[in-house]
Design a protein around this motif. Structure first.
Motif, short mmCIF file in Angstrom:
data_model
loop_
_atom_site.label_atom_id
_atom_site.label_comp_id
_atom_site.label_asym_id
_atom_site.label_seq_id
_atom_site.Cartn_x
_atom_site.Cartn_y
_atom_site.Cartn_z
N PHE A 170 0.80 -1.20 0.00
CA PHE A 170 0.00 0.00 0.00
C PHE A 170 0.85 1.28 0.00
CE2 PHE A 170 -2.49 3.34 2.03
CZ PHE A 170 -3.58 3.35 1.17
N GLU A 171 1.88 1.29 0.82
CA GLU A 171 2.72 2.49 0.92
C GLU A 171 3.40 2.81 -0.41
OE1 GLU A 171 2.63 4.10 4.81
OE2 GLU A 171 4.72 3.90 4.21
N ASP A 172 3.85 1.74 -1.12
CA ASP A 172 4.50 1.97 -2.41
C ASP A 172 3.51 2.56 -3.40
OD1 ASP A 172 6.63 0.84 -1.23
OD2 ASP A 172 6.57 -1.07 -2.31
N LEU A 173 2.30 2.01 -3.36
CA LEU A 173 1.26 2.48 -4.27
C LEU A 173 0.94 3.96 -3.97
CD1 LEU A 173 -0.81 1.54 -6.42
CD2 LEU A 173 -2.39 1.09 -4.54
N GLU A 174 0.84 4.26 -2.68
CA GLU A 174 0.53 5.62 -2.26
C GLU A 174 1.62 6.59 -2.73
OE1 GLU A 174 0.43 5.91 1.98
OE2 GLU A 174 -0.58 7.85 1.98
N ARG A 175 2.87 6.18 -2.52
CA ARG A 175 4.00 7.02 -2.90
C ARG A 175 3.99 7.25 -4.41
NH1 ARG A 175 9.37 7.29 -4.49
NH2 ARG A 175 10.66 8.57 -3.09
N ARG A 214 -4.41 20.18 0.70
CA ARG A 214 -2.97 20.43 0.60
C ARG A 214 -2.21 19.91 1.81
NH1 ARG A 214 -2.43 26.41 -0.48
NH2 ARG A 214 -4.14 26.29 0.99
N ASP A 215 -2.85 19.98 2.97
CA ASP A 215 -2.16 19.44 4.15
C ASP A 215 -1.91 17.95 3.99
OD1 ASP A 215 -3.83 21.46 6.69
OD2 ASP A 215 -2.15 21.85 5.33
N GLN A 216 -2.92 17.29 3.43
CA GLN A 216 -2.78 15.84 3.29
C GLN A 216 -1.67 15.48 2.31
OE1 GLN A 216 -6.94 15.37 2.36
NE2 GLN A 216 -7.32 14.26 4.27
N ILE A 217 -1.56 16.24 1.22
CA ILE A 217 -0.50 15.90 0.27
C ILE A 217 0.85 16.34 0.83
CG2 ILE A 217 -0.39 17.95 -1.25
CD1 ILE A 217 -0.28 15.80 -3.56
N ILE A 247 4.18 14.19 1.06
CA ILE A 247 5.43 14.61 0.42
C ILE A 247 6.56 14.53 1.44
CG2 ILE A 247 6.63 16.65 -0.50
CD1 ILE A 247 3.96 17.39 -1.87
N GLU A 248 6.23 14.95 2.66
CA GLU A 248 7.26 14.87 3.69
C GLU A 248 7.52 13.44 4.12
OE1 GLU A 248 5.98 17.65 6.66
OE2 GLU A 248 6.38 19.36 5.34
N LYS A 249 6.44 12.70 4.25
CA LYS A 249 6.57 11.30 4.70
C LYS A 249 7.46 10.50 3.76
CE LYS A 249 3.11 8.06 4.35
NZ LYS A 249 1.87 7.34 4.69
N ALA A 266 11.69 18.70 6.23
CA ALA A 266 11.83 18.24 7.61
C ALA A 266 10.63 17.36 7.95
CB ALA A 266 11.87 19.44 8.54
N PRO A 267 10.81 16.37 8.79
CA PRO A 267 9.66 15.56 9.15
C PRO A 267 8.63 16.42 9.86
CG PRO A 267 11.65 14.87 10.36
CD PRO A 267 12.04 15.99 9.45
N GLU A 268 7.40 16.16 9.57
CA GLU A 268 6.35 17.00 10.13
C GLU A 268 6.26 16.82 11.64
OE1 GLU A 268 1.80 17.85 8.96
OE2 GLU A 268 2.23 15.99 9.97
N ALA A 269 6.19 17.94 12.33
CA ALA A 269 6.02 17.86 13.78
C ALA A 269 4.58 17.46 14.06
CB ALA A 269 6.32 19.21 14.41
N ALA A 270 4.43 16.52 14.93
CA ALA A 270 3.08 16.04 15.18
C ALA A 270 2.30 17.01 16.06
CB ALA A 270 3.12 14.67 15.83
#
Ligand SMILES: Nc1ncnc2c1ncn2[C@@H]1O[C@H](COP(=O)(O)OP(=O)(O)OP(=O)(O)O)[C@@H](O)[C@H]1O
Ligand SMILES: [Mg+2]
Length: 473
Positions: free
Chosen positions: A407-412, A437-440, A444-446, A454-458
């Protein structure tokens, strides 16, 4: 609550009885024995009027009309010695809050008085909120006039202005829990204080505990310095704990203690830290199930539930859909500098019958996408990519191969393709994928698709001035 009550009555004995009783209940009592004497008091502003039907210089109904012109919100209880149905009906028709027949039972009258005062208070609060229009997260940023929504908005007003320290918001994903939390904060006495938001599921358990409560130097391997937690940073403001069902048992225990004692200890600390914050928590799961399965403390559950607001799913309030569609057309007109004038009636009709499983977020995304796709100034059904009843679900979509997918590969892969196709335009790439846009950006960061990302701060901080974009999640 002390209120100012005007008694308009020409019989001195009745005035005296009422005054003693009302003053005894802590109210300020004004008296008038004629219409002429009553009007100046009404102009000065009162919270409730007890009005005799027959007065030396006119009848109660005439005075009521004049009262309505001066102050449309003040409730009037009409007192009449003539127990005629017609008078009563006419009084109610003209907007009396209630009427009582003389001789009246004082206890009953007092109950009516308290109820009427509560009504005035609410009416005035709602009016004050509406007057604050245009303010970010005013009550009007929550669109919906369905009965459940009206009730909800009334509750939001009351909660915002009450000193209540905990509120629980429940409701399916996309029903407006985040928005409700911000409305409470920004319309409360805490509005100038910070609004801190943390998504409990977005962080490993241990980190979450120290994010919330802070830690002392040396509390754990990486703790080189003392760090303030979210609760401390939010002093004087509001902490929004999203997906509260994900709190670890240790954090649950600490939170409960905090709610009960208004103090907590930092991780690795022994000092009691006291702060003044309101905790708004939210969940789209059934917390009772977590309680039954021993994943969530029952005592904390009941503590959080003291004030609970449930946000109704969109399928239960179809009547609000046209107004919501309009609302988001306006929002994206501003954001995309477009001048779409509306949506074709046939499309509105079809969209009103759609079930919107993703609730308002799905509707918002559908409008956003339609506005990106549409060329004309009126949106047509074809511009919306929702699956309407009767259409095959996932027509032309993916079929899961028998061997499954990564799934992750497909998503990427899909994110990469969408970005390539739109020349790297994140908004349009997001629209292609039915995301915001937040979701994409998150993906993009993930997947590390942006150079130097930078990795998104939670944990996100929203202070009084930041994050006021009504369309951001
Ligand atoms: N009644 C409403 N009127 C206008 N916009 C709304 C309303 N309710 C929600 N929205 C908007 O819809 C989007 C989704 O709402 P929100 O993020 O508050 O949902 P949520 O309940 O927190 O969802 P989740 O459980 O997935 O976190 C946001 O952009 C929000 O501003
Ligand atoms: Mg949310």
């Amino acid at each position: 609550m002390t209120a100012t009550i005007l008694v308009v009555e020409d019989e001195a004995l009745i005035r005296l009885t009422l005054r003693e009783r009302l003053a005894g209940a802590g109210h300020r009592v004004l008296e008038a024995d004629t219409v002429a004497a009553a009007l100046p008091h009404v102009r000065d502003g009162v919270d409730l009027i007890l009005l005799d039907y027959k007065l030396p210089d006119g009848d109660g109904l005439t005075l009521m009309k004049q009262v309505r012109e001066i102050d449309a919100d003040v409730p009037v209880i009409l007192m009449t010695a003539y127990s005629s149905i017609e008078t009563a009906v006419e009084a109610m028709r003209q907007g009396a809050y209630d009427y009582v027949n003389k001789p009246f039972n004082l206890d009953e009258l007092m109950l009516n008085v308290e109820k009427a005062l509560e009504t005035t208070r609410l009416r005035r609060e709602v009016r004050a909120f509406r007057a604050g229009q245009g303010r970010p997260y005013g009550l009007d940023s929550m669109v919906g006039e369905a009965p459940a929504m009206r009730q909800l908005k009334e509750m939001l007003v009351r909660i915002a202005q009450s000193p209540a320290s905990t509120v629980l918001l429940t409701g399916d994903s996309g029903t407006g829990k985040d928005l409700a939390a911000k409305i409470i904060h920004y319309n409360s006495a805490r509005a100038d204080g910070p609004f801190m938001n943390i998504t409990c599921s977005a962080m490993p358990e241990q980190l979450l505990e120290s994010e919330l409560f802070g830690h002392e130097r040396g509390a754990f391997t990486d703790a080189r310095n003392r760090k303030k937690g979210l609760l401390e940073s939010a002093h004087g403001g509001t902490v929004f704990l999203d997906e509260i069902g994900e709190l670890s048992p240790a954090a649950q225990a600490k939170l409960l203690r905090f709610l009960e004692e208004k103090s907590f200890k930092r991780v690795g600390g022994s000092e009691d830290v006291r702060v003044d914050v309101r905790i708004i928590s939210a969940t789209n799961r059934h917390l009772e199930d977590d309680v039954k399965a021993n994943r969530f403390r029952e005592d904390l559950y009941w503590r959080l539930r003291v004030l609970c607001l449930d946000l109704p799913p969109l399928r239960d309030r179809h009547e609000d859909i046209p107004a919501l569609l309009d609302h988001f057309v306006q929002v994206y007109n501003r954001e995309f500098k477009r001048s779409v004038t509306g949506i074709e009636p046939a499309a509105v009709k079809a969209l009103t019958h759609y079930a919107w499983p993703g609730n308002i977020r799905e509707l918002r995304n559908a409008v956003e996408r339609a506005m990106l796709m549409a060329r004309g100034d009126v949106l047509a059904l074809g511009d919306f990519q929702v699956v309407l009843p009767g259409e095959p679900v996932a027509a032309g979509g993916f079929r899961l191969p028998s061997e499954g997918v990564q799934f992750e590969d497909l998503e990427r892969d899909l994110v990469v393709q969408a970005l390539q196709r739109t020349g790297g335009n994140q908004t349009r790439a997001a629209a292609l994928l039915g995301m915001n846009r937040d979701q994409i950006r998150y993906r993009i960061e993930k997947f590390g698709l942006a150079a130097g990302a930078a990795p998104e701060a939670a944990a996100r901080r929203h202070d009084a001035k930041g994050d006021r974009d009504p369309v951001s999640d």
